[in-house]
Design a protein around this motif. Structure first.
Motif, PDB file in Angstrom:
ATOM      1  N   GLY A 173      -8.333   3.658   6.536  1.00 45.57           N
ATOM      2  CA  GLY A 173      -8.510   4.430   7.758  1.00 45.57           C
ATOM      3  C   GLY A 173      -9.896   5.007   7.944  1.00 45.57           C
ATOM      4  N   LEU A 174     -10.777   4.837   6.946  1.00 44.61           N
ATOM      5  CA  LEU A 174     -12.127   5.396   7.061  1.00 44.61           C
ATOM      6  C   LEU A 174     -12.971   4.564   8.026  1.00 44.61           C
ATOM      7  N   ALA A 175     -13.750   5.253   8.862  1.00 46.17           N
ATOM      8  CA  ALA A 175     -14.597   4.570   9.841  1.00 46.17           C
ATOM      9  C   ALA A 175     -15.683   3.751   9.140  1.00 46.17           C
ATOM     10  N   ASP A 176     -16.314   4.351   8.135  1.00 47.20           N
ATOM     11  CA  ASP A 176     -17.359   3.663   7.372  1.00 47.20           C
ATOM     12  C   ASP A 176     -16.807   3.366   5.985  1.00 47.20           C
ATOM     13  N   ARG A 177     -15.946   2.355   5.918  1.00 46.53           N
ATOM     14  CA  ARG A 177     -15.184   2.109   4.704  1.00 46.53           C
ATOM     15  C   ARG A 177     -16.076   1.635   3.557  1.00 46.53           C
ATOM     16  N   PRO A 178     -15.937   2.243   2.377  1.00 42.25           N
ATOM     17  CA  PRO A 178     -16.684   1.766   1.206  1.00 42.25           C
ATOM     18  C   PRO A 178     -16.354   0.304   0.913  1.00 42.25           C
ATOM     19  N   THR A 179     -17.307  -0.384   0.323  1.00 43.58           N
ATOM     20  CA  THR A 179     -17.105  -1.803   0.007  1.00 43.58           C
ATOM     21  C   THR A 179     -16.557  -2.004  -1.397  1.00 43.58           C
ATOM     22  N   ALA A 180     -16.451  -0.919  -2.161  1.00 50.65           N
ATOM     23  CA  ALA A 180     -15.944  -1.029  -3.526  1.00 50.65           C
ATOM     24  C   ALA A 180     -15.175   0.241  -3.888  1.00 50.65           C
ATOM     25  N   VAL A 181     -14.232   0.091  -4.805  1.00 53.15           N
ATOM     26  CA  VAL A 181     -13.396   1.216  -5.234  1.00 53.15           C
ATOM     27  C   VAL A 181     -13.348   1.251  -6.760  1.00 53.15           C
ATOM     28  N   PHE A 182     -13.631   2.428  -7.309  1.00 55.91           N
ATOM     29  CA  PHE A 182     -13.412   2.680  -8.738  1.00 55.91           C
ATOM     30  C   PHE A 182     -12.226   3.623  -8.854  1.00 55.91           C
ATOM     31  N   CYS A 183     -11.233   3.249  -9.652  1.00 59.22           N
ATOM     32  CA  CYS A 183     -10.009   4.047  -9.791  1.00 59.22           C
ATOM     33  C   CYS A 183      -9.926   4.642 -11.194  1.00 59.22           C
ATOM     34  N   ALA A 184      -9.382   5.852 -11.284  1.00 62.98           N
ATOM     35  CA  ALA A 184      -9.330   6.578 -12.550  1.00 62.98           C
ATOM     36  C   ALA A 184      -8.386   5.943 -13.556  1.00 62.98           C
ATOM     37  N   ASN A 185      -7.466   5.108 -13.107  1.00 60.99           N
ATOM     38  CA  ASN A 185      -6.696   4.297 -14.056  1.00 60.99           C
ATOM     39  C   ASN A 185      -6.209   3.026 -13.373  1.00 60.99           C
ATOM     40  N   ASP A 186      -5.623   2.137 -14.153  1.00 56.97           N
ATOM     41  CA  ASP A 186      -5.226   0.835 -13.617  1.00 56.97           C
ATOM     42  C   ASP A 186      -4.042   0.926 -12.668  1.00 56.97           C
ATOM     43  N   LEU A 187      -3.132   1.884 -12.883  1.00 55.85           N
ATOM     44  CA  LEU A 187      -1.988   2.000 -11.987  1.00 55.85           C
ATOM     45  C   LEU A 187      -2.463   2.349 -10.575  1.00 55.85           C
ATOM     46  N   LEU A 188      -3.426   3.262 -10.467  1.00 51.98           N
ATOM     47  CA  LEU A 188      -4.012   3.569  -9.161  1.00 51.98           C
ATOM     48  C   LEU A 188      -4.671   2.323  -8.575  1.00 51.98           C
ATOM     49  N   ALA A 189      -5.405   1.593  -9.412  1.00 51.90           N
ATOM     50  CA  ALA A 189      -6.101   0.400  -8.924  1.00 51.90           C
ATOM     51  C   ALA A 189      -5.120  -0.658  -8.429  1.00 51.90           C
ATOM     52  N   LEU A 190      -3.997  -0.820  -9.127  1.00 50.05           N
ATOM     53  CA  LEU A 190      -2.994  -1.796  -8.680  1.00 50.05           C
ATOM     54  C   LEU A 190      -2.387  -1.371  -7.344  1.00 50.05           C
ATOM     55  N   GLY A 191      -2.209  -0.058  -7.137  1.00 56.46           N
ATOM     56  CA  GLY A 191      -1.724   0.431  -5.852  1.00 56.46           C
ATOM     57  C   GLY A 191      -2.719   0.176  -4.734  1.00 56.46           C
ATOM     58  N   VAL A 192      -3.994   0.416  -5.000  1.00 53.50           N
ATOM     59  CA  VAL A 192      -5.036   0.128  -4.001  1.00 53.50           C
ATOM     60  C   VAL A 192      -5.054  -1.360  -3.686  1.00 53.50           C
ATOM     61  N   LEU A 193      -4.938  -2.184  -4.720  1.00 55.18           N
ATOM     62  CA  LEU A 193      -4.920  -3.640  -4.521  1.00 55.18           C
ATOM     63  C   LEU A 193      -3.755  -4.052  -3.631  1.00 55.18           C
ATOM     64  N   GLN A 194      -2.592  -3.443  -3.835  1.00 55.43           N
ATOM     65  CA  GLN A 194      -1.437  -3.748  -2.979  1.00 55.43           C
ATOM     66  C   GLN A 194      -1.712  -3.391  -1.526  1.00 55.43           C
ATOM     67  N   SER A 195      -2.338  -2.238  -1.300  1.00 50.96           N
ATOM     68  CA  SER A 195      -2.658  -1.815   0.070  1.00 50.96           C
ATOM     69  C   SER A 195      -3.625  -2.783   0.740  1.00 50.96           C
ATOM     70  N   MET A 196      -4.646  -3.194  -0.003  1.00 49.91           N
ATOM     71  CA  MET A 196      -5.618  -4.139   0.568  1.00 49.91           C
ATOM     72  C   MET A 196      -4.941  -5.469   0.911  1.00 49.91           C
ATOM     73  N   TYR A 197      -4.105  -5.937  -0.008  1.00 56.49           N
ATOM     74  CA  TYR A 197      -3.416  -7.207   0.197  1.00 56.49           C
ATOM     75  C   TYR A 197      -2.504  -7.132   1.422  1.00 56.49           C
ATOM     76  N   ALA A 198      -1.772  -6.032   1.568  1.00 53.30           N
ATOM     77  CA  ALA A 198      -0.856  -5.878   2.704  1.00 53.30           C
ATOM     78  C   ALA A 198      -1.599  -5.815   4.031  1.00 53.30           C
ATOM     79  N   ALA A 199      -2.820  -5.282   4.005  1.00 51.81           N
ATOM     80  CA  ALA A 199      -3.607  -5.146   5.235  1.00 51.81           C
ATOM     81  C   ALA A 199      -4.460  -6.378   5.529  1.00 51.81           C
ATOM     82  N   GLY A 200      -4.395  -7.372   4.674  1.00 44.56           N
ATOM     83  CA  GLY A 200      -5.173  -8.578   4.876  1.00 44.56           C
ATOM     84  C   GLY A 200      -6.640  -8.447   4.505  1.00 44.56           C
ATOM     85  N   VAL A 201      -6.981  -7.407   3.745  1.00 45.56           N
ATOM     86  CA  VAL A 201      -8.364  -7.206   3.286  1.00 45.56           C
ATOM     87  C   VAL A 201      -8.565  -8.025   2.012  1.00 45.56           C
ATOM     88  N   ARG A 202      -9.564  -8.882   2.023  1.00 44.70           N
ATOM     89  CA  ARG A 202      -9.789  -9.771   0.881  1.00 44.70           C
ATOM     90  C   ARG A 202     -10.464  -9.018  -0.266  1.00 44.70           C
TER      91      ARG A 202
END
Length: 342
Positions: free
Chosen positions: A237-266
């Protein structure tokens, strides 16, 4: 309800004294072979199991080591427990594993339970940021070692990973790939590990001549996949979306990955992702996850070894024990989630 079988029942069936049964259980070498065989046959026939609680009351101590972690749903802590259990079993101790669920209240309750059970020692990953629960537990005079947390004073041992360096490794990798707008999905800010990884990320940005504002922080209340999905939705939802994400653990990262995949973000072409811990599921994700590896099994084993040393010193007055802070180094494991061209 069936009555429990006691040592007197075994003595009656075997035709020996209660003292003889006790010797078979505790000092079998002192009992004649034929008598020992008769007692063991009675134990097997009756299904007798000795009362560990009664033994503890007589001896004043148990054969249990307590392990209290933040989240047993996180495979990282499962690996810590595996390492601790191996070391404990080699010394004849069992491990009682409890989960604070990142709650200071539950942490205090479990520490009280450990004190009531007279455990030999405790391995603890604190959830309460001020240290009050640890200070309260110290009065029970039960040895303990901090796990995944650096001891601030010289009153206890600790085994941890250099999370500042780990955060820097993750963000340097993203910077080297050409990213200049990076999000940090952090988890609860009160956790030391979360803050240390953030400090490492900011250090890497400063080394690259970038301001702290280049890191867009997305705190979450928990360190699980659901929290990661929520953070991913906020990121989208960010207007100027970051191009990369660092997550504090892998479970958070897997959740972010699911969100990107569901939204069609490669991933990683439109959004690179780096996690932390390198749990088993990281390599098996739909897009294999780049992660900062912590030697979790080693951490658990080393912490248990330090605790066993302290227990041994307590059992033998006059034996010196020097509290140590062991800091292990993390390792960046690069996979497909961060290898897209910029």
């Amino acid at each position: 309800m069936a009555q429990s079988v006691g040592i007197k029942d075994v003595a009656r069936v075997a035709g020996v004294s209660v003292g003889t049964v006790s010797n078979v259980i505790n000092r079998p070498e002192t009992v004649a072979h034929e008598t020992r065989a008769r007692v063991l046959a009675a134990i097997d026939r009756l299904g007798y199991v000795r009362s560990e609680s009664a033994r503890q009351l007589r001896a004043g101590r148990s054969r249990i080591m307590g392990l209290l972690v933040l989240d047993m749903g996180n495979p990282f802590f499962v690996d810590v427990a595996r390492g601790a259990e191996r070391a404990a079993r080699a010394s004849g101790l069992g491990v009682m594993v409890c989960n604070s669920a990142q709650s200071a209240t539950e942490e205090a309750e479990y520490l009280s339970l450990f004190a009531e059970q007279r455990v030999r020692g405790v391995l603890l990953t604190p959830a309460e940021a001020t240290g009050r629960t640890v200070a309260a537990f110290r009065r029970h005079d039960i040895p303990f070692v901090l796990v995944d947390r650096v001891a601030e004073g010289a009153t206890e041992c600790s085994v941890s990973v250099d999370d500042v360096n780990g955060g820097a490794l993750a963000v340097r990798h993203l910077l080297d790939a050409g990213h200049r707008r990076i999000a940090y999905v952090s988890g609860p800010p009160a956790l030391n590990q979360v803050e240390d990884r953030r400090h490492g990320a900011l250090r890497a940005l400063a080394e690259a001549g970038l301001p702290a504002t280049a890191l867009h922080e997305l705190p979450t209340e928990r360190l699980d996949v659901a929290a990661g999905r929520d953070a991913g939705a906020r990121l989208l939802g960010l207007a100027d979306r970051p191009t990369a994400v660092f997550c504090a653990n892998d479970l958070l990262a897997l959740g972010v990955l699911q969100s990107m995949y569901a939204a069609g973000v490669r991933v990683p072409e439109e959004c690179a992702i780096v996690g932390y811990d390198d749990i088993e599921f990281a390599a098996a994700a739909a897009v294999p996850l780049t992660s900062v590896r912590q030697p979790a099994v080693t951490m658990g084993a080393l912490a248990a070894d330090l605790l066993l040393e302290e227990i041994d010193a307590a059992d033998h007055p006059g034996t010196a024990h020097e509290h140590r802070r062991v800091v292990l180094q993390p390792e960046l494991v690069v996979r497909g989630s961060s290898l897209g061209p910029r």
